[in-house]
Enzyme design. Structure first.
Site, short mmCIF file in Angstrom:
data_model
loop_
_atom_site.label_atom_id
_atom_site.label_comp_id
_atom_site.label_asym_id
_atom_site.label_seq_id
_atom_site.Cartn_x
_atom_site.Cartn_y
_atom_site.Cartn_z
N HIS A 1 -3.60 2.87 -4.12
CA HIS A 1 -2.51 2.17 -3.08
C HIS A 1 -1.05 2.24 -3.69
O HIS A 1 -0.43 1.02 -3.29
CB HIS A 1 -3.09 0.95 -2.56
CG HIS A 1 -4.57 1.99 -1.92
ND1 HIS A 1 -4.14 2.42 -1.00
CD2 HIS A 1 -5.89 2.06 -2.69
CE1 HIS A 1 -6.44 2.60 -0.72
NE2 HIS A 1 -6.45 2.49 -1.91
N GLU B 1 -10.53 2.32 -5.10
CA GLU B 1 -9.35 3.81 -4.59
C GLU B 1 -8.76 4.57 -5.74
O GLU B 1 -7.56 4.78 -5.14
CB GLU B 1 -9.33 3.84 -3.19
CG GLU B 1 -10.65 3.63 -2.35
CD GLU B 1 -10.13 3.85 -0.83
OE1 GLU B 1 -10.66 3.78 -0.16
OE2 GLU B 1 -8.95 3.43 -0.27
N ASP C 1 0.66 -1.21 -0.16
CA ASP C 1 -0.08 0.06 0.17
C ASP C 1 1.24 1.01 0.02
O ASP C 1 1.98 1.23 -0.54
CB ASP C 1 -1.03 0.21 1.70
CG ASP C 1 -2.08 0.89 0.79
OD1 ASP C 1 -2.09 1.69 0.44
OD2 ASP C 1 -3.65 0.49 0.86
C1 ACM Z 1 -10.85 -0.70 0.65
O1 ACM Z 1 -11.96 -0.17 1.64
N1 ACM Z 1 -10.80 0.45 -0.44
C2 ACM Z 1 -10.85 -2.20 -0.15
#
Ligand code: ACM
Length: 531
Positions: A266, A329, A194
């Protein structure tokens, strides 16, 4: 206590008094008990011998008995027999029949996983002290006579641990695998990368861990509070050898480790390690902050190849059919500003950056399929058109699950409303800081992974459900256990036992005894609210 023991010896206990968790599908109790002794033998066939040895290992510390495990021996009294039985097709590969009589215990199943789950149920039939890791004096190791026929409702009974936001030592993961097995859960997703850290050694790209596994410091409290930083470096990663050990440990316990390598978002720890993967010339560091970051991978062929090379090493380490590539995201600001991404968009005839996201996921899907694996992604992968065969993990409610199932994708249910174990467990102001939200035990228990909107045909696409332990606000193994338990116990019951006849009061009654088992296992669970 003496009175209690005398009672169970001479009367038939009610099914629910056995406090099995997850509750089995069918159970009939009988009078009497089986007693485990130092000379009890574990008798196995060839395919059950590994589980036989593991059962002996599991029973050893508390009892002090080193039970012999014999392969292909004659049936006899004072034994625990583990056998594959080809006639048990109706129970599927994870189901089992467990018969405890005064003279012996017999566990039969279609496949080794079923034998393993039968052995887990047998452990629960003994006094909770059976789970202790040192010898317990003065305990009579009896199990009530019972006949159980059991099989799970779902094939994906999972948990996710985010080791990127806060790294967790290997021992913590191994203990967690043991705990999943106790609860008949079979999947552990490791969120390995991440913005805040890269946690898996990749031989071809050593800087991913040399640089990407360490951040300078960590944001204190919530981003919005702007309370500053802790000033302490945080880091860690698993070597490939350590990953192999974890995979092997999990395999013996019928837990599938699913690796998650986040892309195209991420991605900041990776871009900090190899700046050529990014879209801008800005010098990035491994992130010290929380929230959704704008630094995502660029779409150059070299970057696609880099990420596929990473996945190639990951596939070598993890036998899992399912490989998670994140996909969630992804702010597309940098692709909007990138001449390269814009030229690619025009070349491919796309009208928006969402289509670029779909194209990128498709490239990864082609690669994984060519290696015989299946891509799993968070529900954002639906927006660019999820590629054929991809599995969708529905986290933003159940809308994604419904759309995915209708489009013919397999689905894992992971909605924030019922499975985000980083949310608060109660409204008590003394709860430790959490990311937000509110997810008490009862809400987890009430979860039905099958959305009511689905037809029976579509519902077959729901593989199961998974509890998420995102660790922005879970800095230690102790805290991880506090957030996971007992909510994960409720999810185990949801995913194994399923819908019919589930009664929260009965669950709580069983859970109180089950917490004695967790205490023996030294799990630092959140205590139940007193009534
Ligand atoms: C997430 O909680 N972004 C999968």
């Amino acid at each position: 206590m003496v009175v209690g023991l005398a009672l169970t010896a001479c009367r038939k206990p009610a099914e629910t008094e056995l406090n099995l968790i997850p509750a089995p599908s069918r159970m009939e109790t009988e009078r009497g008990t089986f007693t485990l002794r130092a000379d009890t033998a574990i008798l196995t066939d060839e395919k059950s011998s590994d589980t036989g040895r593991l059962l002996a290992e599991m029973l050893q510390p508390a009892t002090g008995y080193s039970l012999v495990v014999e392969e292909r021996a004659e049936e006899r009294d004072n034994s625990i027999a583990l056998q594959l039985d080809g006639s048990l097709e109706r129970l599927g590969p994870e189901g089992y029949v467990l018969e405890v009589s005064r003279r012996r215990v017999l566990i039969r199943a279609l496949a080794p996983a079923g034998v393993f789950y039968g052995a887990q149920t047998l452990r629960q039939l003994f006094p909770p002290a059976i789970y202790a890791d040192e010898r317990q004096a003065g305990v009579s190791w009896t199990a009530p006579c019972v006949r159980i026929e059991d099989r799970p409702r779902f094939v994906w009974r999972g948990a996710l641990i985010d080791v990127a936001r806060h790294f967790m030592p290997r021992e913590t993961i191994l203990k967690f695998i043991d705990l999943l097995a106790v609860h008949k859960m079979n999947t552990l997703q490791l969120h390995l990368t991440d913005d805040q850290g890269w946690r898996i050694e990749i031989k071809r790209y050593p800087k991913l861990t040399e640089i990407g596994s360490m951040r300078r410091e960590t944001r204190l409290g919530h981003e919005r509070e702007a309370r500053g930083f802790d000033g302490k470096p945080h880091g860690g990663f698993y070597t490939q050898e350590e990953i192999r050990q974890m995979v092997d440990y999990a395999r013996r316990r019928h837990v599938n480790l699913v690796p998650e390598i986040e892309m195209p978002g991420h991605a900041q720890a990776a871009i900090a390690s190899y700046p050529e993967l990014g879209n801008t010339r800005e010098k990035l560091e491994v992130s010290t902050r929380w929230g959704v970051h704008k630094n995502i991978f660029n779409l150059r062929e070299e970057t696609i190849t880099f990420l596929q090379n990473v996945l190639a090493e990951v596939i070598e380490l993890f036998p899992s059919e399912y490989i998670h590539i994140g996909g969630d995201e992804v702010p597309t600001d940098q692709w909007k500003a990138s001449p390269y991404a814009q030229a690619l968009m025009r070349k491919l005839g796309f009208k928006s950056e969402v289509e670029l996201h779909g194209w990128f996921i498709g490239r990864m899907n082609d690669f994984l399929r060519s290696r015989g694996r299946r891509l799993v992604g968070w529900d954002e992968i639906l927006e660019g058109g999820a590629p054929p065969g991809a599995v969708v993990m529905s986290w933003r409610g159940v809308k994604g699950a419904i759309a995915a199932a209708r489009a013919g994708h397999d689905v894992v249910m992971a909605p924030t409303t019922h499975t985000y174990f980083d949310y608060y467990q109660s409204k008590d102001p003394s709860e430790p800081l959490a990311i937000g939200g509110f997810l008490p035990l009862e809400t987890v228990f009430e979860f039905d992974p099958i959305p009511t909107e689905l037809t029976p045909e579509e519902a077959r696409r729901i593989l199961g459900a998974q509890g998420q332990l995102w660790t922005e606000y879970i800095p230690t193994p102790e805290h991880l256990e506090y957030m996971a338990f007992p909510r994960l116990v409720a999810l185990a019951e949801v995913t194994w036992t399923g819908k019919p006849g589930r009664d929260y009061a009965d669950f709580l009654r069983r859970l109180r005894r089950h917490l004695e088992r967790l205490q023996m296992l030294e799990v630092r669970f959140r205590p139940l609210d007193s009534e």
